[in-house]
Design a protein around this motif. Structure first.
Motif, short mmCIF file in Angstrom:
data_model
loop_
_atom_site.label_atom_id
_atom_site.label_comp_id
_atom_site.label_asym_id
_atom_site.label_seq_id
_atom_site.Cartn_x
_atom_site.Cartn_y
_atom_site.Cartn_z
N TYR A 127 0.82 -1.23 -0.05
CA TYR A 127 0.06 -0.12 -0.04
C TYR A 127 0.88 1.24 0.15
O TYR A 127 0.60 2.19 -0.79
CB TYR A 127 -1.00 -0.15 1.26
CG TYR A 127 -1.94 -0.85 1.15
CD1 TYR A 127 -2.94 -0.96 0.16
CD2 TYR A 127 -2.14 -1.90 2.19
CE1 TYR A 127 -4.01 -1.82 -0.03
CE2 TYR A 127 -3.33 -2.89 2.16
CZ TYR A 127 -4.09 -2.63 1.20
OH TYR A 127 -5.27 -3.76 1.08
N SER A 128 1.77 1.20 0.73
CA SER A 128 2.90 2.39 0.85
C SER A 128 3.59 2.42 -0.33
O SER A 128 3.92 3.63 -0.92
CB SER A 128 3.57 2.27 2.20
OG SER A 128 2.71 3.00 3.22
N LEU A 129 4.13 1.34 -0.70
CA LEU A 129 4.80 1.30 -2.02
C LEU A 129 4.04 2.00 -3.04
O LEU A 129 4.44 2.78 -3.77
CB LEU A 129 5.35 -0.15 -2.28
CG LEU A 129 6.30 -0.12 -3.26
CD1 LEU A 129 7.54 0.58 -3.18
CD2 LEU A 129 6.86 -1.84 -3.40
N GLY A 130 2.84 1.51 -3.26
CA GLY A 130 1.94 2.19 -4.09
C GLY A 130 1.74 3.39 -4.21
O GLY A 130 1.83 4.29 -5.33
N ALA A 185 2.87 6.10 -7.04
CA ALA A 185 1.87 7.04 -7.26
C ALA A 185 2.56 8.63 -7.45
O ALA A 185 2.10 9.45 -8.29
CB ALA A 185 0.50 7.12 -6.58
N GLY A 186 3.42 8.91 -6.36
CA GLY A 186 4.11 10.10 -6.48
C GLY A 186 4.93 10.25 -7.56
O GLY A 186 4.78 11.47 -8.36
N CYS A 187 5.53 9.42 -7.91
CA CYS A 187 6.48 9.37 -9.35
C CYS A 187 5.68 9.50 -10.65
O CYS A 187 5.80 10.32 -11.62
CB CYS A 187 7.36 8.19 -9.39
SG CYS A 187 8.54 7.85 -7.96
N VAL A 195 13.62 6.58 -11.28
CA VAL A 195 13.74 5.50 -10.21
C VAL A 195 12.77 5.70 -9.22
O VAL A 195 13.05 6.82 -8.45
CB VAL A 195 15.17 5.29 -9.65
CG1 VAL A 195 15.37 4.17 -8.64
CG2 VAL A 195 16.33 5.02 -10.83
N PRO A 196 12.01 4.80 -8.62
CA PRO A 196 10.90 5.07 -7.69
C PRO A 196 11.66 5.38 -6.21
O PRO A 196 12.69 4.66 -5.90
CB PRO A 196 10.20 3.89 -7.37
CG PRO A 196 10.28 3.16 -9.02
CD PRO A 196 11.71 3.64 -9.39
N GLY A 197 11.22 6.40 -5.53
CA GLY A 197 11.68 6.82 -4.41
C GLY A 197 10.73 7.61 -3.57
O GLY A 197 9.44 8.25 -4.48
N PRO A 198 10.78 8.03 -2.45
CA PRO A 198 9.79 8.66 -1.84
C PRO A 198 9.69 10.00 -1.89
O PRO A 198 8.78 10.79 -1.62
CB PRO A 198 9.98 8.35 -0.31
CG PRO A 198 11.50 8.33 -0.18
CD PRO A 198 11.94 7.28 -1.45
N GLU A 199 10.53 10.86 -2.47
CA GLU A 199 10.59 12.28 -2.59
C GLU A 199 9.67 12.80 -3.40
O GLU A 199 9.11 14.01 -2.91
CB GLU A 199 12.07 12.72 -2.92
CG GLU A 199 13.22 12.22 -2.55
CD GLU A 199 13.89 10.88 -2.42
OE1 GLU A 199 13.38 10.28 -3.37
OE2 GLU A 199 14.64 10.63 -1.55
N PRO A 200 8.84 12.49 -4.50
CA PRO A 200 7.97 13.10 -5.11
C PRO A 200 6.60 12.94 -4.25
O PRO A 200 5.94 13.85 -4.44
CB PRO A 200 7.91 12.12 -6.59
CG PRO A 200 9.06 11.80 -6.63
CD PRO A 200 9.80 11.26 -5.37
N LEU A 201 6.50 11.87 -3.67
CA LEU A 201 5.29 11.57 -2.80
C LEU A 201 5.28 12.83 -1.75
O LEU A 201 4.40 13.57 -1.51
CB LEU A 201 5.26 10.51 -2.35
CG LEU A 201 4.07 10.15 -1.28
CD1 LEU A 201 2.57 10.44 -1.92
CD2 LEU A 201 4.14 8.82 -0.67
N LEU A 202 6.44 12.94 -0.89
CA LEU A 202 6.75 13.89 0.09
C LEU A 202 6.64 15.37 -0.42
O LEU A 202 5.83 16.16 0.27
CB LEU A 202 7.97 13.68 1.08
CG LEU A 202 7.86 12.63 1.52
CD1 LEU A 202 9.56 12.10 2.15
CD2 LEU A 202 7.21 12.42 2.94
#
Length: 491
Positions: free
Chosen positions: A410-413, A417-419, A471-478
């Motif tokens: 769920y969190s990986l999704g 999604a942010g990316c 490359v997927p990472g948390p920065e775009p979501l944050l």
């Protein structure tokens, strides 16, 4: 290529039988008589025995061996990759264990529902212990000396390990906690007031499903305690739920499940009843449901359109402007339920489950101590106590049906999604203008073209990288969350 043709013809029937098993699961959660549960458990066990036998049939191994080293086109190579993965996994799990797991988890689902209704964790604990013992046995067989939890995670997100997720989630948790604290120090936006007729909720819910592209010629919408999507190809069904005083529960559950369903409906029909004819992973699946629900469905532009639909359906409900409505839809407030959580707090709910289920699988946490551990962790993360089991350890169906390793997707999704949202905004610069009149076609069309149509053709991280260009990472979501909620709450 005779070996490939024979392999695919055989796998076609395996895929069809797996769809039947999924339909039995849908039936169990929607319209099955409660008294049918013991018989359904036997039916599920029998069907799983047939599926396990097919997936481990020596002929599958012979066909795969004959194809070893053969030059294949990308689609054929991907089919062989997925069948090999299934064959190797199924061959490690004894047939009796596979059937027993199907039987026990089918029965456990009903016992969970009864325990949840009665707020009685102690009534559920014995069957949960049985499920966990079986899942540990299965995990040990799959891991073959490796990490048991990683082996479970591979069922839902191939190529990802708990260590990978720990690093990603380690960056998310403090940032989200900081944002949550800052928001909760601000005045809380006004919420909706009044009672919202169930029939009117379901009518608007159906309109939202259509607005986001759900094809009801190949699907249907039903009610369930826990909303879900089921099926693939030409038969993809969703469920939603209603709350008399909270229509957003219905509307955003529907949009979320439509995201899952549209992923399945939009896969290239050439892949029907092949290994590529379904979503490649649960993380990628969640990226679709979350971007539909949040980045599109909760955007300022789309909520402006939804405000008008709400006024038409319900009249005055205590909010008199599009601006106030957007704030109400995105309201950050205390709550217990993961599926009802706002975007800022949602991942904190998931990380709690991720840590607890890893401890359960490792034997560091016992079932008898789970409720207390849940309550302690929840109070530490959210600052208040769980009031009852249905708002705590019993709120989710996942563990009852053996879905260990599923929660972190769920969190990986959300990260995926942010990316994707970054790339979507670049590709469709006038997106807000379209969403403001209820037109999601550019957004959903971009997702269909760049991700959904591929089904299982590419590995999970690869399909996200190809679609988003990063490359997927948390920065775009944050960055998205900080910008959105700083605007709403004037941070």
């Amino acid at each position: 290529m005779t070996a490939y043709d024979d392999l695919m013809a055989y796998d076609h029937d395996t895929q069809a039988l797996a769809q039947i098993a999924g339909r039995l699961g849908w039936d169990q959660e929607t319209v099955m008589p409660r008294g049918a549960a013991p018989q359904r458990a036997e039916e599920m066990a029998a069907l799983e025995s047939v599926l396990h036998a097919r997936r481990t049939d020596p002929r599958v191994g012979d066909w795969l061996a004959a194809l070893d080293g053969v030059s294949l086109d990308p689609v054929a190579a991907a089919n062989v990759r997925e069948i090999t993965r299934s064959y190797e996994r199924a061959s490690k799990v004894p047939a009796k264990l596979a059937a027993t797991l199907a039987r026990v988890t089918s029965a456990a689902q009903g016992k969970w529902a009864d325990a949840r209704a009665g707020d009685d964790y102690a009534a559920f604990a014995p069957v949960l212990s049985e499920v966990i013992d079986l899942k540990r046995e299965e995990g040990a067989a799959l891991a073959a000396g490796g990490d048991v939890y990683d082996a479970m995670l591979a069922d839902y997100e191939p190529g990802t390990t708990a260590a990978d997720l720990q690093g990603m989630f380690g960056a998310l948790r403090p940032a989200l906690s900081e944002l949550r604290t800052a928001i909760l120090e601000q005045p809380k936006p006004q919420g909706v007031t009044g009672a919202f007729d169930e029939a009117a909720q379901l009518k608007l819910s159906a309109l939202l499903a259509q607005t986001f592209g759900y094809n009801t010629d190949h699907g249907r919408i039903d009610k369930a305690v826990h909303p879900f999507s089921s099926g693939s190809g030409l038969d993809v069904r969703i469920t939603t739920r209603t709350n008399l005083h909270d229509p957003f529960n219905c509307f955003y559950s529907t949009i979320h499940e439509v995201g899952h369903a549209c992923y399945e409906q939009n896969i290239d029909t050439d892949y029907l009843l092949t290994p590529l004819g379904q979503g490649v992973s649960m993380g990628v699946h969640e990226s679709q449901s979350r971007i539909y629900e949040n980045q599109i469905g909760r955007s300022r532009a789309f909520t402006g359109w939804l405000f008008g639909q709400m006024r038409d359906a319900f009249g005055d409900f205590g909010i008199d402007s599009e601006e106030a409505f957007c704030a109400a839809v995105n309201r950050v407030s205390n709550g217990y339920i993961r599926t009802e959580a706002d975007e800022v707090q949602y991942n904190l709910h998931v990380l709690l489950r991720f840590d607890l289920e890893r401890a359960l699988m490792a034997g560091d946490l016992q079932v008898g101590d789970l409720e207390a551990a849940w309550n302690d962790r929840f109070e530490a993360d959210f600052g208040y106590k769980v009031d009852k089991a249905s708002n705590g350890v019993l709120q989710d169906v996942h563990w009852s049906v053996g879905l260990f390793g599923y929660f972190p997707t769920y969190s990986l999704g959300n990260v995926y999604a942010g990316c994707l949202h970054d790339a979507l905004r670049s590709a469709v610069p006038d997106l807000d203008a379209q969403l403001s009149v209820g037109d999601t076609s550019a957004a959903t069309g971009w997702l269909q073209q760049n991700l959904q149509r591929h089904g299982g053709l590419y590995e999970p991280r690869e399909v996200i990288e190809r679609a988003s260009g990063q490359v997927p990472g948390p920065e775009p979501l944050l960055a998205y969350l900080r910008a959105k909620f700083s605007d709403i709450y004037a941070l």
